[in-house]
Design a protein around this motif. Sequence first.
Motif, PDB file in Angstrom:
ATOM      1  N   ALA A   1       0.835  -1.201   0.000  1.00 46.74           N
ATOM      2  CA  ALA A   1       0.000   0.000   0.000  1.00 46.74           C
ATOM      3  C   ALA A   1       0.866   1.245   0.000  1.00 46.74           C
ATOM      4  O   ALA A   1       0.606   2.202  -0.718  1.00 46.74           O
ATOM      5  CB  ALA A   1      -0.920   0.004   1.220  1.00 46.74           C
TER       6      ALA A   1
ATOM      7  N   SER B   1     -13.119  29.301  -3.192  1.00 50.62           N
ATOM      8  CA  SER B   1     -11.923  29.790  -2.496  1.00 50.62           C
ATOM      9  C   SER B   1     -10.764  30.041  -3.451  1.00 50.62           C
ATOM     10  O   SER B   1      -9.797  30.683  -3.083  1.00 50.62           O
ATOM     11  CB  SER B   1     -11.483  28.780  -1.433  1.00 50.62           C
TER      12      SER B   1
ATOM     13  N   TRP C   1     -15.760  27.424   2.521  1.00 51.54           N
ATOM     14  CA  TRP C   1     -15.435  27.819   1.157  1.00 51.54           C
ATOM     15  C   TRP C   1     -15.245  26.542   0.357  1.00 51.54           C
ATOM     16  O   TRP C   1     -14.751  25.557   0.899  1.00 51.54           O
ATOM     17  CB  TRP C   1     -14.155  28.649   1.115  1.00 51.54           C
TER      18      TRP C   1
ATOM     19  N   GLN D   1     -16.899  19.781  -4.122  1.00 51.80           N
ATOM     20  CA  GLN D   1     -17.042  20.415  -2.812  1.00 51.80           C
ATOM     21  C   GLN D   1     -18.173  21.453  -2.836  1.00 51.80           C
ATOM     22  O   GLN D   1     -18.869  21.639  -1.846  1.00 51.80           O
ATOM     23  CB  GLN D   1     -15.720  21.065  -2.412  1.00 51.80           C
TER      24      GLN D   1
ATOM     25  N   GLN E   1     -21.017  19.507  -2.054  1.00 56.15           N
ATOM     26  CA  GLN E   1     -20.945  18.960  -0.703  1.00 56.15           C
ATOM     27  C   GLN E   1     -21.317  19.980   0.372  1.00 56.15           C
ATOM     28  O   GLN E   1     -22.024  19.653   1.313  1.00 56.15           O
ATOM     29  CB  GLN E   1     -19.542  18.414  -0.468  1.00 56.15           C
TER      30      GLN E   1
ATOM     31  N   SER F   1     -24.305  18.939   2.769  1.00 51.79           N
ATOM     32  CA  SER F   1     -24.010  18.587   4.156  1.00 51.79           C
ATOM     33  C   SER F   1     -24.560  19.620   5.129  1.00 51.79           C
ATOM     34  O   SER F   1     -24.501  19.431   6.337  1.00 51.79           O
ATOM     35  CB  SER F   1     -22.499  18.455   4.345  1.00 51.79           C
ATOM     36  N   GLY F   2     -25.074  20.729   4.607  1.00 44.45           N
ATOM     37  CA  GLY F   2     -25.663  21.740   5.480  1.00 44.45           C
ATOM     38  C   GLY F   2     -24.672  22.769   5.998  1.00 44.45           C
ATOM     39  O   GLY F   2     -25.047  23.651   6.765  1.00 44.45           O
ATOM     40  N   GLU F   3     -23.397  22.680   5.592  1.00 44.60           N
ATOM     41  CA  GLU F   3     -22.420  23.670   6.061  1.00 44.60           C
ATOM     42  C   GLU F   3     -22.783  25.061   5.529  1.00 44.60           C
ATOM     43  O   GLU F   3     -22.564  26.054   6.186  1.00 44.60           O
ATOM     44  CB  GLU F   3     -20.999  23.320   5.626  1.00 44.60           C
TER      45      GLU F   3
ATOM     46  N   LEU G   1      -7.887  35.073   2.945  1.00 45.61           N
ATOM     47  CA  LEU G   1      -8.496  33.765   3.147  1.00 45.61           C
ATOM     48  C   LEU G   1      -7.719  32.904   4.137  1.00 45.61           C
ATOM     49  O   LEU G   1      -8.291  32.201   4.958  1.00 45.61           O
ATOM     50  CB  LEU G   1      -8.588  33.049   1.797  1.00 45.61           C
ATOM     51  N   ARG G   2      -6.389  32.944   4.037  1.00 44.81           N
ATOM     52  CA  ARG G   2      -5.565  31.993   4.792  1.00 44.81           C
ATOM     53  C   ARG G   2      -4.769  32.644   5.902  1.00 44.81           C
ATOM     54  O   ARG G   2      -4.086  31.957   6.644  1.00 44.81           O
ATOM     55  CB  ARG G   2      -4.565  31.301   3.856  1.00 44.81           C
TER      56      ARG G   2
ATOM     57  N   PHE H   1      -5.330   1.758   7.181  1.00 44.54           N
ATOM     58  CA  PHE H   1      -4.030   1.943   6.549  1.00 44.54           C
ATOM     59  C   PHE H   1      -4.122   1.671   5.048  1.00 44.54           C
ATOM     60  O   PHE H   1      -3.427   2.278   4.238  1.00 44.54           O
ATOM     61  CB  PHE H   1      -3.057   0.956   7.210  1.00 44.54           C
ATOM     62  N   TRP H   2      -4.994   0.723   4.669  1.00 40.20           N
ATOM     63  CA  TRP H   2      -5.109   0.364   3.251  1.00 40.20           C
ATOM     64  C   TRP H   2      -6.110   1.219   2.496  1.00 40.20           C
ATOM     65  O   TRP H   2      -6.198   1.161   1.286  1.00 40.20           O
ATOM     66  CB  TRP H   2      -5.524  -1.111   3.121  1.00 40.20           C
TER      67      TRP H   2
ATOM     68  N   TYR I   1     -13.312  11.592   3.233  1.00 41.31           N
ATOM     69  CA  TYR I   1     -14.738  11.712   2.934  1.00 41.31           C
ATOM     70  C   TYR I   1     -15.587  11.009   3.982  1.00 41.31           C
ATOM     71  O   TYR I   1     -16.663  11.481   4.354  1.00 41.31           O
ATOM     72  CB  TYR I   1     -15.059  11.202   1.522  1.00 41.31           C
TER      73      TYR I   1
ATOM     74  N   SER J   1     -15.869  13.335   6.691  1.00 37.17           N
ATOM     75  CA  SER J   1     -16.706  14.500   6.395  1.00 37.17           C
ATOM     76  C   SER J   1     -18.184  14.120   6.473  1.00 37.17           C
ATOM     77  O   SER J   1     -19.023  14.957   6.795  1.00 37.17           O
ATOM     78  CB  SER J   1     -16.343  15.123   5.041  1.00 37.17           C
TER      79      SER J   1
ATOM     80  N   ALA K   1     -20.390  16.279   9.188  1.00 40.86           N
ATOM     81  CA  ALA K   1     -21.214  17.304   8.534  1.00 40.86           C
ATOM     82  C   ALA K   1     -22.294  17.842   9.474  1.00 40.86           C
ATOM     83  O   ALA K   1     -22.696  17.176  10.424  1.00 40.86           O
ATOM     84  CB  ALA K   1     -21.857  16.731   7.280  1.00 40.86           C
ATOM     85  N   LYS K   2     -22.774  19.073   9.162  1.00 37.41           N
ATOM     86  CA  LYS K   2     -23.847  19.704   9.960  1.00 37.41           C
ATOM     87  C   LYS K   2     -25.037  18.773  10.091  1.00 37.41           C
ATOM     88  O   LYS K   2     -25.609  18.623  11.156  1.00 37.41           O
ATOM     89  CB  LYS K   2     -24.287  21.009   9.285  1.00 37.41           C
ATOM     90  N   ASN K   3     -25.450  18.162   8.954  1.00 38.50           N
ATOM     91  CA  ASN K   3     -26.539  17.200   9.025  1.00 38.50           C
ATOM     92  C   ASN K   3     -25.993  15.775   8.948  1.00 38.50           C
ATOM     93  O   ASN K   3     -26.616  14.877   8.397  1.00 38.50           O
ATOM     94  CB  ASN K   3     -27.590  17.461   7.945  1.00 38.50           C
TER      95      ASN K   3
ATOM     96  N   LEU L   1     -17.161  20.028  10.774  1.00 43.62           N
ATOM     97  CA  LEU L   1     -16.446  19.935   9.504  1.00 43.62           C
ATOM     98  C   LEU L   1     -15.803  21.285   9.203  1.00 43.62           C
ATOM     99  O   LEU L   1     -16.352  22.322   9.552  1.00 43.62           O
ATOM    100  CB  LEU L   1     -17.446  19.550   8.404  1.00 43.62           C
ATOM    101  N   TYR L   2     -14.671  21.249   8.523  1.00 38.08           N
ATOM    102  CA  TYR L   2     -13.895  22.442   8.199  1.00 38.08           C
ATOM    103  C   TYR L   2     -13.426  23.156   9.454  1.00 38.08           C
ATOM    104  O   TYR L   2     -13.528  24.384   9.581  1.00 38.08           O
ATOM    105  CB  TYR L   2     -14.674  23.389   7.277  1.00 38.08           C
TER     106      TYR L   2
ATOM    107  N   VAL M   1      -7.110  19.809   3.390  1.00 38.13           N
ATOM    108  CA  VAL M   1      -7.953  20.470   2.394  1.00 38.13           C
ATOM    109  C   VAL M   1      -9.399  19.998   2.532  1.00 38.13           C
ATOM    110  O   VAL M   1     -10.334  20.801   2.556  1.00 38.13           O
ATOM    111  CB  VAL M   1      -7.446  20.194   0.959  1.00 38.13           C
ATOM    112  N   LEU M   2      -9.596  18.678   2.657  1.00 37.50           N
ATOM    113  CA  LEU M   2     -10.953  18.141   2.662  1.00 37.50           C
ATOM    114  C   LEU M   2     -11.648  18.318   4.006  1.00 37.50           C
ATOM    115  O   LEU M   2     -12.860  18.485   4.063  1.00 37.50           O
ATOM    116  CB  LEU M   2     -10.947  16.659   2.275  1.00 37.50           C
TER     117      LEU M   2
ATOM    118  N   ALA N   1     -10.798  25.918   3.522  1.00 39.02           N
ATOM    119  CA  ALA N   1      -9.872  26.902   2.969  1.00 39.02           C
ATOM    120  C   ALA N   1      -9.149  27.701   4.044  1.00 39.02           C
ATOM    121  O   ALA N   1      -8.094  28.263   3.801  1.00 39.02           O
ATOM    122  CB  ALA N   1     -10.640  27.858   2.061  1.00 39.02           C
TER     123      ALA N   1
END
Lengths: 361, 270
Positions: free
Chosen positions: A15, A177, A222, A228, A231, A235-237, A359-360, B93-94, B102, B105, B109-111, B131-132, B210-211, B215
């Motif tokens: 892996a 972003s 962002w 995204q 998403q 997801s409601g964000e 932004l950052r 690990f794999w 994901y 996330s 998530a909020k919901n 999240l974020y 990032v995910l 940002a």
Amino acid sequence: MTHPPRKLLAAAACALALTASACGSDTDSGSGSDGSVKLTIASWGDPFTSATREHLVKPFTEETGYEVDIVDAPGKFVANLEAQTQANNVEWDLLDSTSGPDAYIAHDRGLIATMPDDVKERLLEELPEDAVTDFGISWSVLGYVGACNAEAVDTCPTDTAGLFDTEEFPGSRTSISTSPLVNLSMAEIANGVTIDELPTHEIDLDRAFETLTEFQDASGAWWSSGDQNLQVFESGEAELGISYSGRAYGLIDSGTPVEVIWQDGLYNPGFWNVTEGSDNPDEAWEFVEWIASHPENAAAWAEALGYSVPNPESFDFIDEKTAKTLADFPENREKLGLMNYAWYVENYEEVNKRWQEFLRG
Amino acid sequence: MVAPVAVVGALFIVYPLVKLTMDAFTQGDGGFSNFAAVFESAAIRNSLVNTIVMSLVVTVLCVVMGASISWSIARARSAAFKALLWAALLLPFWMGVVVKAYAWSIIFAKNGILNSVLDQAGVIDEPMTLLYTRLAVVVGMTYTMLPYAVLAMNPTMSRFEPEFLNSARSLGSSRTAAMVRVWLPIVAPGLIAAAAIVFAISIGFYVTPVLLGGAETPFMATMIGDDIFAFFNYPRAAASSVLLLVLALVVLGTALKAVGSKALKGGIAG
């Protein structure tokens, strides 16, 4: 001794090795070894690449006999071209749907070719005037529009100014972003600049960033990619904000009840470009002319991806439900403004520096 | 076998690193100017602090949790239970790093799952923003790095004889004192090796921040990506990369000096 079973370890090592090799570089390709013409297009990966291959490249090859390769380099056109140019080894002939800001930067840096006059003349017979620039034709057009989850907020705004009005329309915000120009242009519209003034408007950076700071205070997230973009709403964000037009309709299709707000959004063309240093510039421009003069193929391409194409005749071939979601659909087009790319190219460094700090920082 | 390995190593490891370092000092205005540009940017300074602090937190969490997992594996009597522990540890690990991010996330998530469970249990009234955030990044990274920590400390941990603790206890030591004065000194090289490896890998993370971080909580790798793909500022990207490389080398070098190459190698070779 307690070691993990040998097989487990071997698989773990494998892996690791796979992770390392997956970072390998893109495959390169040159021109045809037997002297025949071979064009290489840089594109965005699937489903983009498949649509370009199926609806544009295949029929083009059947007609002309030119061999055409497509390589995937999503978001890396300018960075890779710069490296190729420095190494004096430009591997690509054409760029499929370079983003607006990138195309203007690439032309400014001499990475993409200036269109020959005769080509321009012929293209203008096929396409509207603002779809033909000095360095390419607009393509895969998107709108930057407002999207608002009607279930999550009391009232949805009806234009860009409302998207920025966090008192009148409370709710967690989102925007892209990775594009300072889009955000600054939207902020200036919220500050009263009209979409007719926008293409030549010099953005007031202090004022625009002040507006964006208020927007950021209400930000839930962002987004940096189309996925995204979906998403953060799903997801409601984010409850409302700036979205790609295609993705906003994608949200509706997948069950998120968003209202799409075209009024005072941005018309965001991508571009077909020919690289400076291409081995086959004539044939590459021939390809650009071919797609400009084949509205039915362009329509099939647009339907496959949900991105708009500039040839008005294409809309004769696109079903109405899809057409209404596209940025070039007349009712939508008239609500969108063009960004001032020339200003961006001139102020590129300062704008990006301030954007990154905003932004950052 | 040595010659081909040396060629491959020189070609794909040594050459790119030397070239990168030379670029950092010769491209743009050259000298230390690219490094000055790195530190002039408030955004990059912020991301450097972010990277180091969050990697440290991840390192501590991985070493503490890794030690208890490693201990449990070493002490497990049933072979089936031992295999189960290893499988649970190595499964993530794999998985691809994107898949893992994901998965988190969806949970955060909020919901998402966590908020709806807490909401139905009456623990919260309003969904929490998870999240974020930095928390999401730390959780996602710890989840990714935990197997590395356990693999790195496993050789030393498994060599520890539980009889030592019994001896200490029978000689009058308290349980805590026995752990601190007998267990800890023996397994310390493994823990240090694990910490060094986890930290050195963590500071290079890109996808997870990032995910899961969005940002506004960038890692250094995010800024390097910005410089290359958005701002086309290759010299500054090279300088930032060299900075990360030096940081990782210093940490690994210090650990190597502290515990000897055996512990580090043992960690990597399992």
